[in-house]
Design an enzyme around this catalytic site. Structure first.
Site, PDB file in Angstrom:
ATOM      1  N   CYS A  19       8.100  -0.137  34.525  1.00 26.13           N
ATOM      2  CA  CYS A  19       9.495  -0.499  34.286  1.00 26.13           C
ATOM      3  C   CYS A  19       9.730  -0.744  32.800  1.00 26.13           C
ATOM      4  CB  CYS A  19       9.892  -1.730  35.099  1.00 26.13           C
ATOM      5  SG  CYS A  19       9.116  -3.254  34.566  1.00 26.13           S
ATOM      6  N   ASP A 400      29.001  33.283  21.176  1.00 18.65           N
ATOM      7  CA  ASP A 400      28.711  34.436  20.324  1.00 18.65           C
ATOM      8  C   ASP A 400      28.897  35.685  21.190  1.00 18.65           C
ATOM      9  OD1 ASP A 400      27.540  36.060  18.235  1.00 18.65           O
ATOM     10  OD2 ASP A 400      25.752  36.119  19.492  1.00 18.65           O
TER      11      ASP A 400
END
Length: 708
Positions: A19, A400
């Site tokens: 944790c 593009d």
């Protein structure tokens, strides 16, 4: 070892790192350790990457420092293919603690000597509490309050109230929750393990006329590797002999095998299907496309979303605050309102137990890594949670043209002489100049010249003119090839060519003028096929909430208009140089907020870097694309783009669900504790169960099928 700086770099696997509190504990440990140059803790993958000065710090001292935190460092950093939880220390201690607690419970019900029952419960508490106590002590030394501290305080409090049974059950349930959470998080790590399993550990190599099986780490560039039918390809390389079909789906997500023959490139992790192949290795094992994908996935947690940062900040502030609230709950009613101490002290203990935020802290990174694993299975490389978040808020996508909306494989369509030359002479001049160029259009001309048995001549004084074309001296005469802007700058009279140029460009072709210092000699037109998935991709992006699509291209106005109209793109901008694409992205960000740029990662790199999200095409064959893209479509499959956007939306929705459920449930449990609606055991069970629920909810993203 870095000899220049005398710095050693090591990666450790950290067992017990479960944790964010423990991540903070490790960070504080190494911040003050003499000799440490830099380090990075990867919670989700349980890894510690550390650079240190070996004259001041040793590996053994690093391992010892980690051991003091209650965690264990493993120097063999290769993740195991399978994890045997029955052999894990925590699982063994949990099992012993559980059995002893059950014995104590039975002895209690049979009314055996109460003192003996307490001893049995005490054994269960001590055995189950070994690891939490060790971690709690280590964190307190660094002035960190963690869930382990919470458990230890709650257990001691329960024992002080004579609640031995509750204390034992508390330890067992907490330990069970830790083991189950670790198992669930390890499932998320499975996405990386699955990628690692794609690459064989050994390969059959031909050296000095002999065939030997050696580890892939020992294979060198230039070695010859033999791959039999049905085997996974162990290294990136080029085929020297043989032909086969190769299943590239593990990397690109494409379902149809790709035909491969002599001279073709193949990639580690893909599957040779039919023929036997011999390849020449072109990359070391650590540099293969697959290795770089694995590295990107492993380091994805360093690019955290605001939701991940929120979870970590919440845990750091929330845990100490709840300790204070629990302390006030236990003491204030007794001191100021003459309430029974034992009753409110017990409620304070319940508050400690139910206020754990592990579910919130863990569920967010679990969701991210599960989603990254899902994307990787589909041939989409997403380099961190931050990019899921960026994708989720994109309003405008800029494309593009060449290699992105089109296949990037242009071919010659027209050769039109305008001066005293024939087709072959015009083609020979163009091929000679373009033999020095790296532009995709140059490849088209050279390929076509090859089919006509025309070989390029000798070239001197070659010069590439960005965004316009090129010029060179051939047989003592200067020739130019390029667009109208190139010839306009050299004062060429273009009227004779205008009519032809307009016609060709209106048909969606790119027309190039060829000329010498006096005359325009002719035009060569090249076309590129639109990607079959491009139009549907544009439509799907709009259905997913993208407000604006735009094409940014260096091509001419008419060709850009033709492509945009064919695909249903909202807007286009033509005749753009690379720096002009950057300016276009700046304008789009002002107008639309978050902007994504999709390109091939070469000329588009500056625009992709400026955009909020850079998406690179064809990462499987392009190192530049792998480096420049925040998101990389490993195959040249534009249809993966809507899948990435949809997965992003699902991931952010999942994270929001987990955050809401975690905070809401903790708030409800706190109120229930204050009003006496839950006890110590039921509160912990509900809290641990809720943590597992949100973690499991995050894990769903790994197997989620995206249907568009």
């Amino acid at each position: 070892m870095d000899s220049e700086k005398n710095i050693e770099k090591v990666t450790f696997k950290i067992k017990g790192l479960c944790c964010a509190d423990e991540e903070v504990l490790l960070k504080r440990t190494f911040k003050k350790l003499k000799g440490v140059q830099s380090f990075e803790v990867n919670l989700t993958n349980q890894l510690l990457n550390i650079s240190f000065n070996p004259s001041l710090l040793t590996r053994d001292k690093i391992i010892a420092s980690i051991s003091k935190t209650g965690m264990t460092a493993i120097t063999d950093t290769k993740l195991k293919r399978t994890v045997n939880y029955w052999k894990d220390t925590r699982t063994i201690l949990l099992f012993i603690s559980f059995i002893v607690a059950v014995i104590g419970f039975g002895a209690d019900k049979l009314h055996i000597n109460p003192f003996l029952v307490k001893i049995i419960y005490a054994i269960a508490i001590v055995v189950g509490g070994i690891i939490p106590v060790k971690k709690a002590i280590a964190s307190l030394r660094k002035f960190i309050l963690t869930i382990n501290t919470l458990l230890v305080v709650a257990t001691i409090g329960a024992v002080s109230l004579g609640l031995w049974e509750e204390a034992a059950i508390l330890v067992v349930i907490f330990s069970l929750g830790e083991v189950l959470e670790s198992y669930a998080v390890d499932k998320a790590r499975g996405s990386i393990k699955a990628l690692m399993d794609l690459s064989p550990q050994t390969a059959l190599v031909r050296r000095n006329g002999e065939e030997i099986m050696i580890p892939v780490e020992q294979i060198e560039i230039g070695d010859y590797v033999i791959i039999k039918p049905g085997e996974r390809i162990p290294m990136d390389g080029k085929i020297l002999s043989g032909a086969s079909s190769v299943d590239q789906s593990p990397i690109t997500g494409e379902s149809i095998p790709v035909a491969k023959e002599t001279g073709d490139t193949i990639f580690a992790g893909t599957i040779n299907q039919r023929g036997s192949l011999e390849i020449e290795v072109t990359k070391l094992a650590k540099d293969t496309t697959l290795a770089r994908i694995i590295h990107s996935v492993e380091t994805a947690q360093s690019h955290k979303s605001t939701y991940q940062h929120f979870g970590e900040r919440f845990g750091k502030i929330y845990t100490p605050v709840m300790f204070v609230v629990a302390f006030l709950t236990a003491t204030v009613p007794t001191i100021f309102f003459n309430q029974p101490f034992s009753e409110w002290f017990y409620k304070g203990l319940i508050l400690l137990v139910v206020s754990c935020s592990c579910g919130l802290v863990l569920s967010v990174p679990v969701a991210v890594i599960a989603a990254i694993g899902n994307a990787a299975k589909n041939g989409i490389l997403i380099k961190g949670g931050a990019y899921f978040e960026a994708m989720n808020g994109v309003n405008c996508v800029a494309f593009d043209k060449t290699g992105t909306l089109t296949l990037g494989q242009p071919y010659v369509t027209d050769i039109i002489p305008l001066g005293p030359v024939d087709d072959d002479t015009l083609l020979a001049i163009a091929a000679t100049i373009e033999s020095r160029s790296e532009h995709p259009l140059a490849d088209a001309i050279l390929r076509y010249a090859t089919t006509k048995d025309i070989k390029p001549d000798n070239v001197i004084e070659f010069e590439s003119i960005t965004g316009m074309g090129a010029k060179a001296k051939v047989n003592g005469q200067t020739y130019l090839i390029g667009n109208k802007r190139l010839f306009g700058q050299t004062n060429y009279y273009l009227k004779i060519a205008d009519e032809k140029l307009i016609q060709l460009e209106t048909e969606g072709k790119t027309a190039m003028l060829i000329g010498n210092e006096k005359d325009i000699l002719g035009i060569i037109a090249v076309a590129d096929k639109i990607r079959p998935q491009a139009k549907e991709t544009i439509q799907l992006l709009k259905s997913l909430g993208v407000k604006k699509t735009i094409m940014l291209t260096g091509d001419n106005e008419r060709t850009a208009s033709y492509i945009a109209s064919q695909l249903g793109i909202d807007e286009y901008r033509a005749h753009l140089l690379p720096e002009e694409k950057v300016n276009a992205i700046k304008e789009l960000k002002k107008d639309y907020g978050k902007v994504a740029m999709v390109g091939d990662g070469v000329n588009d790199a500056p625009a992709m870097a400026l955009a909020d999200l850079g998406i690179a095409m064809g990462g499987i064959g392009t190192d530049v694309a792998m480096e420049t893209g925040d998101v990389v479509l490993m195959g040249d499959d534009l249809s993966k783009l809507p899948i990435a956007f949809s997965l992003s939306n699902r991931t952010i929705a999942n994270i929001k669900q987990n955050i809401f459920i975690s905070i809401a449930l903790v708030f409800i449990l706190i109120l229930a504790a204050l009003f006496g609606l839950v006890d110590l055991v039921s509160g912990l069970i509900i809290n641990e169960a809720s943590a597992l629920v949100v973690i499991a909810n995050g894990l769903r993203l790994y197997k989620l099928k995206i249907l568009l």
